[in-house]
Design a protein around this motif. Sequence first.
Motif, PDB file in Angstrom:
ATOM      1  N   GLY A 130       5.630  -2.475   1.037  1.00  0.00           N
ATOM      2  CA  GLY A 130       5.520  -1.627   2.214  1.00  0.00           C
ATOM      3  C   GLY A 130       5.458  -2.374   3.532  1.00  0.00           C
ATOM      4  N   HIS A 189       4.485   2.096  -5.523  1.00  0.00           N
ATOM      5  CA  HIS A 189       5.004   2.999  -4.495  1.00  0.00           C
ATOM      6  C   HIS A 189       6.497   3.320  -4.642  1.00  0.00           C
ATOM      7  N   SER A 192       0.463   7.545  -0.495  1.00  0.00           N
ATOM      8  CA  SER A 192       1.496   6.567  -0.200  1.00  0.00           C
ATOM      9  C   SER A 192       1.125   5.650   0.952  1.00  0.00           C
ATOM     10  N   ASN A 193       2.117   4.904   1.412  1.00  0.00           N
ATOM     11  CA  ASN A 193       2.004   4.122   2.640  1.00  0.00           C
ATOM     12  C   ASN A 193       3.405   3.996   3.236  1.00  0.00           C
TER      13      ASN A 193
END
Length: 347
Positions: A50, A192, A211-212
Amino acid sequence: MSAGKRFPFIPRFGRLASGITFSLSLLAGSLAAPQAAHAEGQIRIAEQFGIVYLLLNVVRDQQLIEKHGKAEGLDIKVDWQQLSGGSAVNDALLSGAIDIAGAGIGPLLTVWDRTQGRQNVKGVASLGNFPYYLLSNNPKVKTIADFTAKDRIAVPAVSVSVQSRFLQYAAAKQWGDKEFNRLDKYTVALPHPDATASLKAGGTELTGHFSNPPFQNQALENPDVHVVLDTYELLGPNSPTVLYATEKFRTDNPKTYKAFVAALAEAADFAQNDKGAAADTYLRVTGAKISRDELLKIIDNEQFQFTVTPTNTYPLADFLHRVGAIKNKPASWQDYFFEDPAIGQGS
């Protein structure tokens, strides 16, 4: 739901469960095990997935650790590893497989609590302030109170990840501290990228994902996916993802440690002041399947702050002690971060 449409990741969950059992055994053993020592000039860093790890992408791309090492008269060999979930990262740190752990503030607080008087793990720096979203593709789920036994919520690591801890914090606000883990039984461990693909596709038992960025933004491209919880609304601006290390590594490798923190601070200044160049770096280093324009839409806003100074981490630490998730009560954020002028005055 027919057998043919049952959740396709169930076999993976089985493997993850086995991995978790192994991880717990490794954790128990490594708490008492001596750390593997190596000479100054080597550093092994674990990152996850991420945009929240963008500062590490900049450090890697510009070879900033090597640059600051040379300023100290040291040639530093840097090894990069990618893991998924706070449990795996903590195990790697405690077993001596890595020197710098990149994970959520939740995993840091867990390992800080369990290693006092042993490895004495503490935070090194923040990776910035970012909102995390709890998403769902179930139209009946408007708030966390709407999740039922039919739902499954993906998190990087069950109970330990910062997403799991945020969910527990929200549950305590909803139902009281005694019910803080009320939603844990609906969570499953999934990286993710996999969780995002499943949530966007639909048709499985996975109806939620904490999530991110950028994964939460990519999932929201599907009009059936919506935000259930925003961590900025839950806690205010905060540093969800941090870096941490053992006291032994910091003590035994002062020049390497200093070079790493200096490199990180330089990367934060670079990313915060040139979002376009930061986006280019992220795409170049990660090979992420996202356009530059979409990436800039995500990071070029006031909610995204690339900084090494920890922000608003203590409310979660205080909560985890209050509900018994950690035994030791920190008096302030400085109890679980190493003292270092380079990271400034946190909270």
